[in-house]
Design an enzyme around this catalytic site. Structure first.
Site, mmCIF file in Angstrom:
data_model
loop_
_atom_site.group_PDB
_atom_site.id
_atom_site.type_symbol
_atom_site.label_atom_id
_atom_site.label_comp_id
_atom_site.label_asym_id
_atom_site.label_seq_id
_atom_site.Cartn_x
_atom_site.Cartn_y
_atom_site.Cartn_z
ATOM 1 N N LYS A 52 20.716 -15.382 -39.086
ATOM 2 C CA LYS A 52 19.455 -16.140 -39.105
ATOM 3 C C LYS A 52 19.727 -17.558 -39.621
ATOM 4 O O LYS A 52 20.504 -17.734 -40.544
ATOM 5 C CB LYS A 52 18.446 -15.471 -40.043
ATOM 6 C CG LYS A 52 17.825 -14.193 -39.505
ATOM 7 C CD LYS A 52 16.835 -13.626 -40.508
ATOM 8 C CE LYS A 52 16.273 -12.282 -40.060
ATOM 9 N NZ LYS A 52 15.423 -12.349 -38.880
ATOM 10 N N ARG A 80 14.761 -1.519 -36.368
ATOM 11 C CA ARG A 80 14.481 -0.405 -35.447
ATOM 12 C C ARG A 80 15.629 0.606 -35.446
ATOM 13 O O ARG A 80 15.434 1.780 -35.174
ATOM 14 C CB ARG A 80 14.221 -0.962 -34.037
ATOM 15 C CG ARG A 80 15.367 -1.698 -33.434
ATOM 16 C CD ARG A 80 14.977 -2.580 -32.255
ATOM 17 N NE ARG A 80 14.288 -3.789 -32.675
ATOM 18 C CZ ARG A 80 13.775 -4.689 -31.847
ATOM 19 N NH1 ARG A 80 13.852 -4.517 -30.539
ATOM 20 N NH2 ARG A 80 13.189 -5.772 -32.298
HETATM 21 N N1 BES Z 1 13.186 -8.654 -40.369
HETATM 22 C C1 BES Z 1 13.053 -9.286 -39.126
HETATM 23 C C2 BES Z 1 11.611 -9.539 -38.708
HETATM 24 C C3 BES Z 1 10.810 -10.479 -39.568
HETATM 25 C C4 BES Z 1 10.563 -11.769 -39.153
HETATM 26 C C5 BES Z 1 10.223 -10.055 -40.735
HETATM 27 C C6 BES Z 1 9.793 -12.608 -39.918
HETATM 28 C C7 BES Z 1 9.458 -10.896 -41.504
HETATM 29 C C8 BES Z 1 9.223 -12.170 -41.086
HETATM 30 C C9 BES Z 1 13.682 -8.418 -38.039
HETATM 31 O O1 BES Z 1 14.759 -7.648 -38.432
HETATM 32 C C10 BES Z 1 14.206 -9.359 -36.993
HETATM 33 O O2 BES Z 1 15.057 -10.125 -37.284
HETATM 34 N N2 BES Z 1 13.635 -9.263 -35.807
HETATM 35 C C11 BES Z 1 14.026 -10.099 -34.738
HETATM 36 C C12 BES Z 1 14.055 -9.271 -33.481
HETATM 37 C C13 BES Z 1 14.722 -9.943 -32.333
HETATM 38 C C14 BES Z 1 16.194 -10.099 -32.602
HETATM 39 C C15 BES Z 1 14.502 -9.111 -31.108
HETATM 40 C C16 BES Z 1 12.997 -11.224 -34.615
HETATM 41 O O3 BES Z 1 11.822 -11.007 -34.843
HETATM 42 O O4 BES Z 1 13.408 -12.339 -34.308
HETATM 43 ZN ZN ZN Z 2 16.631 -8.705 -38.386
#
Ligand code: BES
Ligand code: ZN
Ligand code: ZN
Length: 500
Positions: free
Chosen positions: A281, A355
Site C-alpha cells: 500500500k 477474504r
Molecule cells: N484492509 C483493506 C481494505 C480497507 C481499505 C480497509 C480502506 C479500511 C480502509 C483490504 O485488505 C484491502 O486492501 N482491500 C483491497 C482489495 C483490492 C486489492 C481488491 C482494496 O480495497 O483496495
Molecule cells: Zn489488504
C-alpha cells in the site's frame, strides 16, 4: 460513574450541570418553562440573545446563582425527529460539557420517546454517558486529564411533568447500557492500540481475558493447529510476518438447558496490520492499517457484552488473526493455495488478504454445525467509495436474515445499506490455474469480495458486513462517536443475538 434516576421537581435536583434537551424550535416543555421562571426568565432571554435555536449539536450553558439546586443549566439542541438512538447523543453532549468544565455531576432531562421505549432510552443514555467520555490516552505521559464524571442523573419527561421510574427498572436498564458501552469501549481500545502492541498474540490474549471475565469457553489455536487443519490461506497471508497467526474461538452458552437453542456465529477479520504484502500500500493508504482488525474488535466487543442481554442462543465468536507484511517468505502473485474446504485459490493481489483468512475461518465455522453466521471485516476500500465513511455494506445469502439485520441497524443507530452480490460478477473471479483468484476487476470490488467469501459458507445462512468505512472515524461524528475506532458492529451483533 454512578447512574441515578430522578423525577419530581427538577429545580430541586442538585448537580453541577442540569442539561435539557431542546428539539429545534419546538415549544419548551412545562418542566423547562418552570426552570426558566425560577431563573427569572434569564434562560429564555439569553437563549434569544445568543440565538440558541435548538439546532442539533448546539448548546448553551448558564450559571444559576443558587436560584435552583443545580449550579448550571445547559440547553442541548437536538434534531426534531426524535429517535431513541439519539438518547446516546444527548447524554454524550452533556458529558462533553462536563468534561470541558471539569464538573463532577450531571443531570439530564430528556423527552420521553413513548412509554414502550423507556427502558431503551435509559439504556442508551447510560451508553452515551460512558461513550461520550471515552478517551484512548493510555500511552500519553503528557497533557493528560485525570477527569472522570462522578455521577450522571437522568429524568425523563412525560406530558407536562416528570416520569416516575422505579429504581429497579432504572438499574436494570442502566446495567445493560453500562455493559454494552464497555463492550464498545473495548472494541475501540483494540482498534486504537498500536499494531506493535496489538499483534495476533495480544489480540488472542485480549480474547482469553474476555473469556475469563465473562465465563465464556475459549480456544486459541496457533500455527500448529492451523497447519493441522489444512488452512493454507491463513498460512499464506501469515508467511510475510515474523509473528505467528492465531485462530481465536470464544463460545457463549446461556444458563440452563441449551438443547434446541439456535446457534449463531460471528466471524471477524483480525488483520492486525495490513501493509498490503508485495502489492504494498502507498503512503496515505497504509497509514491507518492498524484498524484492519476492526471486524474482530466488533466480535470481541460483542462477546464481552453478550451477558448483558443474556440471549437464548449459543453464540460463537471466531477470529482469524495475522499481519500482512513483506519479507523473503511472503506470499507472492501467482501462488496457488488450498483452502480448508479443498477449494483452490490463485493469488492475484496480496492486498486482498482479508477474504483469504476469512475463507479458512468461515470453513471452520461452518464445520461447527451452526444455523446462522456473520462475517465482519474492513474488507474493501470499494465499499467506502460506494457508501461513504459512515455506512456499513451488508451482503447476505438469506434475505430474511438480511432484513432482520437492516431493521436492527435502524433500531440501534448503526448505519448500514444492503449491496448486491450479483452472480454475473462471479466470472470476474475465474482463474486460469485454480478454482478462483482472490480479486475481481476494478468495478464492483465490495461485491466481488463478498462473492469470494460466499464460496466458503456452504448452505449456512450468512450475512457479511463490510465495515471498512464506519469502523474508524477521521473526525467526530456525534458526541458519543469521537475520532478513531468506533466500535461499530457491537450493537448490531448483540441485538441480533438478543432477538434470536
Ligand atoms: N484492509 C483493506 C481494505 C480497507 C481499505 C480497509 C480502506 C479500511 C480502509 C483490504 O485488505 C484491502 O486492501 N482491500 C483491497 C482489495 C483490492 C486489492 C481488491 C482494496 O480495497 O483496495
Ligand atoms: Zn489488504
Ligand atoms: Zn485488509
Amino acid at each position: 460513574m454512578k447512574f441515578m434516576g430522578f423525577s419530581g421537581d427538577v429545580g430541586e435536583y442538585s448537580c453541577d450541570l442540569l442539561a435539557f434537551v431542546v428539539r429545534g424550535d419546538e415549544e419548551w416543555s412545562t418542566v423547562l418553562k418552570n426552570v426558566d421562571e425560577a431563573l427569572g426568565g434569564l434562560l429564555s432571554t439569553i437563549a434569544e440573545e445568543e440565538k440558541f435555536e435548538g439546532k442539533a449539536d448546539t448548546s448553551l450553558v448558564l450559571h444559576t446563582h443558587g436560584k435552583i439546586a443545580a449550579a448550571r443549566v445547559a440547553l442541548l439542541g437536538a434534531s426534531e425527529d426524535v429517535a431513541v438512538p439519539a438518547f446516546r447523543n444527548y447524554a454524550a453532549q452533556a458529558v462533553k460539557i462536563a468534561q470541558k468544565l471539569s464538573l463532577d455531576s450531571v443531570g439530564l432531562v430528556a423527552p420521553s420517546a413513548g412509554s414502550d421505549t423507556v427502558d431503551l432510552s435509559i439504556r442508551f443514555v447510560a451508553e452515551g454517558a460512558i461513550l461520550g467520555g471515552y478517551r484512548f490516552d493510555r500511552h500519553r505521559t503528557q497533557d493528560t486529564t485525570e477527569w472522570s464524571l462522578g455521577s450522571f442523573g437522568l429524568g425523563l419527561m412525560s406530558d407536562g411533568g416528570m416520569l416516575d421510574i422505579s429504581t429497579d427498572q432504572f438499574n436494570t436498564a442502566t446495567g445493560i447500557g453500562i455493559q454494552v458501552a464497555e463492550g464498545i469501549s473495548l472494541a475501540r481500545d483494540l482498534v486504537n492500540e498500536g499494531p506493535n502492541k496489538m499483534t495476533p498474540i495480544e489480540l488472542a490474549d485480549a480474547a482469553a481475558k474476555i473469556a475469563e471475565e465473562e465465563g465464556l469457553e475459549c480456544t486459541i489455536m496457533g500455527m500448529k493447529e492451523i497447519k493441522a487443519m489444512n488452512m493454507e490461506l491463513i498460512q499464506a497471508v501469515n508467511a510475510g510476518s515474523d509473528i505467528e497467526p492465531r485462530l481465536i474461538h470464544l463460545t457463549y452458552k446461556p444458563e440452563g438447558d441449551t438443547d434446541g437453542l439456535p446457534v449463531i456465529a460471528f466471524v471477524g477479520k483480525g488483520l492486525t496490520f495490513d501493509a498490503g504484502g508485495y502489492n504494498l500500500k502507498p503512503t496515505g493508504a497504509i497509514d491507518d492499517m492498524k484498524i484492519d482488525m476492526a471486524g474482530s474488535a466488533a466480535v470481541l466487543g460483542a462477546m464481552k457484552a453478550i451477558k448483558a442481554l443474556a440471549p437464548r442462543a449459543i453464540v460463537h465468536g471466531i477470529v482469524p488473526s495475522t499481519e500482512n507484511l513483506v519479507n523473503g517468505s511472503a506470499y507472492k502473485l501467482g501462488d496457488v493455495y488450498t483452502a480448508q474446504n479443498g477449494k483452490t485459490v490463485e493469488i492475484r493481489n496480496t492486498d486482498a488478504e482479508g477474504r483469504l483468512i476469512l475463507a479458512d475461518a468461515l470453513c471452520y465455522t461452518v464445520d461447527l454445525g451452526i444455523d446462522e453466521m456473520f462475517s465482519l471485516a474492513t474488507l474493501t476500500g470499494a465499499c467506502v467509495v460506494a457508501l461513504g465513511p459512515y455506512t456499513c455494506g451488508i451482503f447476505g445469502t438469506d434475505q430474511t436474515m438480511v432484513d432482520q439485520v437492516l431493521e436492527i441497524g435502524e433500531d440501534t443507530g448503526e448505519d448500514m445499506w444492503q449491496l448486491p452480490m450479483n452472480p454475473k460478477l462471479r466470472k470476474m473471479l475465474k482463474s486460469q490455474v485454480a478454482d478462483m483468484k482472490n480479486v475481481g476487476e476494478r468495478w464492483g470490488g465490495a461485491s466481488t469480495a463478498a462473492l469470494f467469501l460466499k464460496e466458503f459458507v456452504g448452505d449456512t445462512k450468512w450475512v457479511h458486513m463490510d465495515l471498512a468505512g464506519p469502523s474508524f472515524l477521521d473526525s467526530p461524528v456525534e458526541a458519543h462517536m469521537g475520532k478513531g475506532g468506533s466500535g461499530y458492529g457491537v450493537l448490531t451483533l448483540l441485538e441480533y443475538a438478543n432477538r434470536r
